[in-house]
Design a protein around this motif. Structure first.
Motif, PDB file in Angstrom:
ATOM      1  N   PRO B   2       0.825  -1.211   0.000  1.00 53.77           N
ATOM      2  CA  PRO B   2       0.000   0.000   0.000  1.00 53.77           C
ATOM      3  C   PRO B   2       0.865   1.270   0.000  1.00 53.77           C
ATOM      4  CG  PRO B   2      -0.539  -1.446   1.846  1.00 53.77           C
ATOM      5  CD  PRO B   2       0.675  -1.984   1.209  1.00 53.77           C
ATOM      6  N   LEU B   3       0.188   2.375  -0.337  1.00 52.51           N
ATOM      7  CA  LEU B   3       0.888   3.657  -0.481  1.00 52.51           C
ATOM      8  C   LEU B   3       1.653   4.042   0.787  1.00 52.51           C
ATOM      9  CD1 LEU B   3       1.301   6.144  -2.334  1.00 52.51           C
ATOM     10  CD2 LEU B   3      -0.695   7.136  -1.225  1.00 52.51           C
ATOM     11  N   LEU B   4       0.982   3.823   1.941  1.00 51.29           N
ATOM     12  CA  LEU B   4       1.610   4.245   3.202  1.00 51.29           C
ATOM     13  C   LEU B   4       2.917   3.502   3.458  1.00 51.29           C
ATOM     14  CD1 LEU B   4      -1.344   4.770   5.698  1.00 51.29           C
ATOM     15  CD2 LEU B   4       0.239   6.484   4.805  1.00 51.29           C
ATOM     16  N   GLU B   5       2.911   2.206   3.110  1.00 49.71           N
ATOM     17  CA  GLU B   5       4.133   1.412   3.313  1.00 49.71           C
ATOM     18  C   GLU B   5       5.243   1.885   2.376  1.00 49.71           C
ATOM     19  OE1 GLU B   5       3.803  -2.917   3.522  1.00 49.71           O
ATOM     20  OE2 GLU B   5       1.775  -2.638   4.297  1.00 49.71           O
ATOM     21  N   SER B   6       4.850   2.266   1.154  1.00 50.76           N
ATOM     22  CA  SER B   6       5.841   2.780   0.195  1.00 50.76           C
ATOM     23  C   SER B   6       6.450   4.077   0.701  1.00 50.76           C
ATOM     24  CB  SER B   6       5.186   3.037  -1.170  1.00 50.76           C
ATOM     25  OG  SER B   6       4.729   1.853  -1.711  1.00 50.76           O
ATOM     26  N   ILE B   7       5.574   4.933   1.272  1.00 53.08           N
ATOM     27  CA  ILE B   7       6.062   6.204   1.811  1.00 53.08           C
ATOM     28  C   ILE B   7       7.014   5.914   2.978  1.00 53.08           C
ATOM     29  CG2 ILE B   7       5.386   8.354   3.004  1.00 53.08           C
ATOM     30  CD1 ILE B   7       2.767   8.243   1.373  1.00 53.08           C
ATOM     31  N   ASN B 345       5.007  -4.674 -14.404  1.00 53.82           N
ATOM     32  CA  ASN B 345       5.681  -5.561 -13.438  1.00 53.82           C
ATOM     33  C   ASN B 345       6.126  -4.799 -12.200  1.00 53.82           C
ATOM     34  OD1 ASN B 345       5.672  -7.921 -14.994  1.00 53.82           O
ATOM     35  ND2 ASN B 345       7.308  -7.079 -16.268  1.00 53.82           N
ATOM     36  N   LEU B 346       6.545  -3.550 -12.414  1.00 55.15           N
ATOM     37  CA  LEU B 346       7.045  -2.750 -11.302  1.00 55.15           C
ATOM     38  C   LEU B 346       5.951  -2.475 -10.275  1.00 55.15           C
ATOM     39  CD1 LEU B 346       9.403  -0.033 -12.834  1.00 55.15           C
ATOM     40  CD2 LEU B 346      10.013  -1.845 -11.254  1.00 55.15           C
ATOM     41  N   ILE B 347       4.685  -2.430 -10.772  1.00 52.74           N
ATOM     42  CA  ILE B 347       3.568  -2.182  -9.848  1.00 52.74           C
ATOM     43  C   ILE B 347       3.063  -3.509  -9.286  1.00 52.74           C
ATOM     44  CG2 ILE B 347       1.213  -1.273  -9.653  1.00 52.74           C
ATOM     45  CD1 ILE B 347       1.868   0.640 -11.916  1.00 52.74           C
ATOM     46  N   SER B 348       2.980  -4.508 -10.183  1.00 54.92           N
ATOM     47  CA  SER B 348       2.317  -5.753  -9.768  1.00 54.92           C
ATOM     48  C   SER B 348       3.220  -6.715  -9.004  1.00 54.92           C
ATOM     49  CB  SER B 348       1.730  -6.458 -10.996  1.00 54.92           C
ATOM     50  OG  SER B 348       2.759  -6.716 -11.921  1.00 54.92           O
ATOM     51  N   ASP B 349       4.542  -6.426  -8.934  1.00 54.87           N
ATOM     52  CA  ASP B 349       5.411  -7.388  -8.232  1.00 54.87           C
ATOM     53  C   ASP B 349       5.244  -7.345  -6.710  1.00 54.87           C
ATOM     54  OD1 ASP B 349       6.704  -5.074  -7.540  1.00 54.87           O
ATOM     55  OD2 ASP B 349       8.673  -5.645  -8.284  1.00 54.87           O
ATOM     56  N   GLY B 350       4.457  -6.360  -6.246  1.00 52.42           N
ATOM     57  CA  GLY B 350       4.133  -6.316  -4.818  1.00 52.42           C
ATOM     58  C   GLY B 350       5.218  -5.744  -3.934  1.00 52.42           C
ATOM     59  N   SER B 351       6.367  -5.417  -4.521  1.00 51.28           N
ATOM     60  CA  SER B 351       7.468  -4.919  -3.691  1.00 51.28           C
ATOM     61  C   SER B 351       7.300  -3.435  -3.350  1.00 51.28           C
ATOM     62  CB  SER B 351       8.799  -5.123  -4.417  1.00 51.28           C
ATOM     63  OG  SER B 351       8.833  -4.320  -5.576  1.00 51.28           O
ATOM     64  N   GLY B 352       6.528  -2.726  -4.164  1.00 51.91           N
ATOM     65  CA  GLY B 352       6.316  -1.299  -3.920  1.00 51.91           C
ATOM     66  C   GLY B 352       7.531  -0.457  -4.233  1.00 51.91           C
ATOM     67  N   VAL B 353       8.526  -1.063  -4.893  1.00 50.12           N
ATOM     68  CA  VAL B 353       9.758  -0.340  -5.183  1.00 50.12           C
ATOM     69  C   VAL B 353       9.491   0.882  -6.058  1.00 50.12           C
ATOM     70  CG1 VAL B 353      11.953  -0.501  -6.453  1.00 50.12           C
ATOM     71  CG2 VAL B 353      11.324  -2.284  -4.849  1.00 50.12           C
ATOM     72  N   PHE B 357      10.362   4.507  -4.950  1.00 53.14           N
ATOM     73  CA  PHE B 357      11.394   5.186  -5.737  1.00 53.14           C
ATOM     74  C   PHE B 357      10.922   6.595  -6.121  1.00 53.14           C
ATOM     75  CE2 PHE B 357      13.019   5.948 -10.182  1.00 53.14           C
ATOM     76  CZ  PHE B 357      14.311   6.293  -9.816  1.00 53.14           C
ATOM     77  N   MET B 358       9.665   6.687  -6.585  1.00 59.40           N
ATOM     78  CA  MET B 358       9.151   7.994  -7.008  1.00 59.40           C
ATOM     79  C   MET B 358       9.020   8.940  -5.809  1.00 59.40           C
ATOM     80  SD  MET B 358       6.456   7.039 -10.021  1.00 59.40           S
ATOM     81  CE  MET B 358       5.659   5.655  -9.261  1.00 59.40           C
ATOM     82  N   ILE B 359       8.569   8.390  -4.685  1.00 59.69           N
ATOM     83  CA  ILE B 359       8.457   9.229  -3.476  1.00 59.69           C
ATOM     84  C   ILE B 359       9.855   9.669  -3.028  1.00 59.69           C
ATOM     85  CG2 ILE B 359       7.760   9.241  -1.039  1.00 59.69           C
ATOM     86  CD1 ILE B 359       5.491   7.268  -1.977  1.00 59.69           C
ATOM     87  N   GLY B 360      10.804   8.748  -3.104  1.00 60.49           N
ATOM     88  CA  GLY B 360      12.188   9.073  -2.739  1.00 60.49           C
ATOM     89  C   GLY B 360      12.756  10.169  -3.633  1.00 60.49           C
ATOM     90  N   LEU B 361      12.415  10.103  -4.920  1.00 58.70           N
ATOM     91  CA  LEU B 361      12.886  11.147  -5.841  1.00 58.70           C
ATOM     92  C   LEU B 361      12.287  12.501  -5.487  1.00 58.70           C
ATOM     93  CD1 LEU B 361      12.965   9.904  -9.543  1.00 58.70           C
ATOM     94  CD2 LEU B 361      14.848  10.652  -8.130  1.00 58.70           C
ATOM     95  N   LEU B 362      11.007  12.449  -5.068  1.00 63.04           N
ATOM     96  CA  LEU B 362      10.342  13.688  -4.647  1.00 63.04           C
ATOM     97  C   LEU B 362      11.062  14.259  -3.421  1.00 63.04           C
ATOM     98  CD1 LEU B 362       7.823  15.401  -5.345  1.00 63.04           C
ATOM     99  CD2 LEU B 362       6.592  14.135  -3.601  1.00 63.04           C
ATOM    100  N   ILE B 363      11.419  13.368  -2.506  1.00 69.10           N
ATOM    101  CA  ILE B 363      12.158  13.799  -1.308  1.00 69.10           C
ATOM    102  C   ILE B 363      13.503  14.389  -1.723  1.00 69.10           C
ATOM    103  CG2 ILE B 363      13.283  12.991   0.816  1.00 69.10           C
ATOM    104  CD1 ILE B 363      11.050  10.848   0.974  1.00 69.10           C
ATOM    105  N   SER B 364      14.156  13.735  -2.686  1.00 71.31           N
ATOM    106  CA  SER B 364      15.461  14.217  -3.147  1.00 71.31           C
ATOM    107  C   SER B 364      15.349  15.630  -3.699  1.00 71.31           C
ATOM    108  CB  SER B 364      15.999  13.272  -4.219  1.00 71.31           C
ATOM    109  OG  SER B 364      17.075  13.847  -4.895  1.00 71.31           O
TER     110      SER B 364
END
Lengths: 141, 509
Positions: B2-7, B345-353, B357-364
């Motif tokens: 989920p989004l929160l876990e990715s964040i 695959n990047l969305i459906s692999d369940g890893s949330g990477v 990654f996109m949130i991390g780039l925003l932080i960067s």
């Protein structure tokens, strides 16, 4: 003149490389044969076209610009020497390569600048060893 | 995930520290004239190789973001663009330095980069999912044409020498074919060398092409010892910059849009984005004659577009697997090295990477503001005082030890040295490293999809099925357009130059 010759030599090397790969591709069983054959064939053909064009429009730039040829040659020779020495001892090779490199590229040498170069070489060698060998666990020679 | 876990994954203190360090590293390397952003990314590839995929990708993404900002510092202080993308920054940035307004120009570049970076990543966040979902309609045939579309980037990267660019791209693909063939698993093009059975490892190859060849170029180039001037104190520089930013919101929005859109086009990249953005800003300004004489809007236009392009170039890379430019191509190489596939695959692999990654780039891009203000501007100014030729041996050592570390043998170092020296020689005859690198990265994907398409076509009894599908036809059209556009632009440029010459001849007569 030398640059134009180098241009032709390199393009011939590319053509020969592609021709060798294309001939080897013919020995691969289908369907894996097609892609390498097409790529190497087309690349070789384009390199041949570039070679033909270079006869009419050769590169006129000097092979070494503005008296910096010795830096480039020393850089290439230093890299090759470093790669060979690195296989024997990473720490010694890196320390010597860095120190010699800094000294060679220094516009003016003084006791102070040589001492600074030695310290920087030592610090950079120690840092790379710490980073790769100690933290990342790489088994450096 | 989920989004929160990715964040939460992107906000992990260790991840945040790595993002900050990578952003600073990218900004400093980007600030060094002649040392490109792709070199900064390649140099750290061996370090991120053993990391977790998310951490590794975030380090590379943050370096990319930092480098696209850092290049402005050399442009403003030395009138030498750190990378080609910051060339328009010199037009007004350096005149500002000459007028004693260096601090204002540096802060404008920082503020513009932060704004552009955030906008680009927000667009990436909003569009990635939809585009990745669309990619589900693609079969091997469409993926093959998509890879070809990625390879047409070569046309734009070849700067008026299309044939040599294509030779470079072909050479890159040919080198990537060395090793086991993916269909039968038999060795090919190994010349009896057992070390080549595993193929040419991508990371040492990229280190050779983008680091060693670049270092050799910088050794051969004059003008290596220019030092940065002192930045004088300038009262209220930050307030003046922020005020202009708010007042000229139109420049910020337009430049962001240009950066994102150009970033998405294969091969267009930073230099085109910043140049178009600068030209448009000047064209829309009532006082266009004052540009080039120290207008802060000129710095904004270039730097906003430059950093907005980062998010833009990652959209097709992450969603479809076609990199918007060489930086994105190297990040794609890292993604593949981590065993991940772009697209749905990047969305459906369940890893949330992907989301992390996109949130991390925003932080960067957000972190760039305090890091730039308190650290990067000062460090870059100090680094620009070091003669850049001193950096050559250090970069060669880092590249060598990096190449050794990913293969755990001298084989990687030998690959790096051979491709570095060869890459430099090829560069001298007009075959740039970028097309070769692109061929190396996209070659194996193109081969896999081509062979699958061929098998499907054979089963269907018609080879036309490789091309005669609606999406394939659109992609083929885009491929042709991508090749034709730089050629047409070059012809237009030549005609304009000829017209100018003719006018001069008439005038002298």
């Amino acid at each position: 003149m030398m640059m134009a010759a180098l241009e032709k030599v390199l393009l011939v090397v590319v053509i020969v490389f592609c021709a060798v790969l294309a001939v080897q591709s013919m020995g691969i069983r289908a369907p894996a044969q097609t892609f390498p054959l097409v790529v190497t064939g087309l690349t070789g053909a384009m390199a041949a076209y570039a070679l033909a064009r270079s006869a009419f429009q050769p590169i006129t730039a000097p092979i070494f610009g503005q008296g910096r040829g010795h830096y480039l040659l020393a850089g290439v020779a230093g890299l090759v020497g470093y790669v060979l020495a690195m296989s024997v001892s990473y720490l010694a090779a890196t320390l010597v390569f860095l120190f010699a490199g800094y000294l060679y590229l220094m516009p003016e040498r003084s006791i102070r600048s040589v001492a600074v170069a030695a310290c920087v070489a030592l610090a950079a060698t120690a840092f790379t060893w710490l980073c790769f060998s100690y933290w990342l666990g790489v088994n450096l020679p | 995930m989920p989004l929160l876990e990715s964040i939460a994954a992107a906000m992990d203190p260790m991840v945040l520290l790595l993002i900050a360090l990578a952003t600073v590293f990218g900004a400093i390397i980007g600030a060094l004239p002649g040392f490109s952003s792709v070199m900064a990314i390649s140099l750290l590839l061996p370090v991120v190789y053993p990391m977790e995929p998310l951490m590794g990708l975030l380090v590379l993404g943050s370096i990319y973001m930092g480098a696209m900002y850092g290049d402005a510092n050399a442009a403003i202080l030395l009138n030498i663009p750190g990378t080609a993308s910051s060339l328009p920054t010199t037009f007004d940035g350096f005149p500002m330095t000459l007028q004693g307004r260096a601090r204002e120009a540096l802060l404008a570049a920082l503020a513009g980069s932060v704004f552009g970076g955030i906008t680009g990543v927000l667009v990436l966040l909003l569009t990635f999912g939809a585009l990745a979902e669309f990619s589900l309609r693609f079969g091997p045939q469409e993926y093959f044409w998509l890879t070809i579309l990625g390879l047409t980037t070569i046309a734009a990267l070849s700067e008026g020498n299309l044939i040599r660019g294509l030779v470079g791209g072909g050479l890159g693909i040919a080198i990537s074919l060395i090793g086991l063939d993916p269909y039968w698993g038999t060795p090919r093009f190994t010349f009896g060398q057992s070390s080549l059975i595993a193929g040419v490892h991508l990371i040492p190859a990229l280190l050779g092409l983008f680091c060693v060849a670049q270092v050799l170029s910088s050794l051969a180039a004059p003008d290596g010892d220019r030092r940065a001037p002192e930045i004088g104190r300038q009262k209220d520089a930050l307030r003046a910059v922020l005020r202009t930013m708010v007042r000229r919101w139109d420049v910020m929005i337009r430049s962001s849009a240009i950066g994102v859109l150009i970033g998405m086009l294969p091969g267009a990249g930073g230099p085109i984005a910043s140049t178009i953005s600068y030209n448009e800003t000047r064209r829309w300004d009532r006082d266009s004659a004052s540009y080039g004489k120290g207008r802060v809007e000129g710095v904004f236009a270039s730097e906003v577009a430059n950093n907005a392009m980062v998010g833009g170039s990652l959209i097709p890379m992450m969603a479809l697997g076609i990199p918007g430019n060489v930086n994105a191509a190297v990040i794609l190489g890292a993604l593949l090295s981590f065993g991940m596939q772009p697209g749905m695959n990047l969305i459906s692999d369940g890893s949330g990477v992907a989301m992390s990654f996109m949130i991390g780039l925003l932080i960067s891009s957000i972190l760039l503001a305090p890091l730039g203000y308190f650290l990067i501007i000062r460090v870059s100014t100090l680094v620009l005082k070091i003669p850049r030729t001193y950096l050559a041996p250090t970069v060669l050592v880092f590249a060598s030890v990096g190449a050794y570390s990913v293969t755990n043998s001298m084989y990687g170092v030998a690959i790096m040295a051979a491709l570095g020296i060869g890459g430099y020689a090829l560069r001298r005859i007009g075959i740039e490293a970028a097309p070769v690198g692109l061929g190396l990265i996209l070659g194996p994907i193109a081969e896999r999809e081509f062979t699958s398409s061929l098998l499907i076509a054979q089963a269907q009894g018609s080879y036309w099925s490789i091309a005669m599908r609606p999406i394939s036809l659109v992609l083929i059209f885009l491929c042709l357009l991508s090749i034709a556009t730089p050629m047409l632009l070059m012809l237009k440029k030549r005609k304009a130059a000829q017209r100018k010459d003719d006018d001069k001849t008439v005038e002298t007569k």
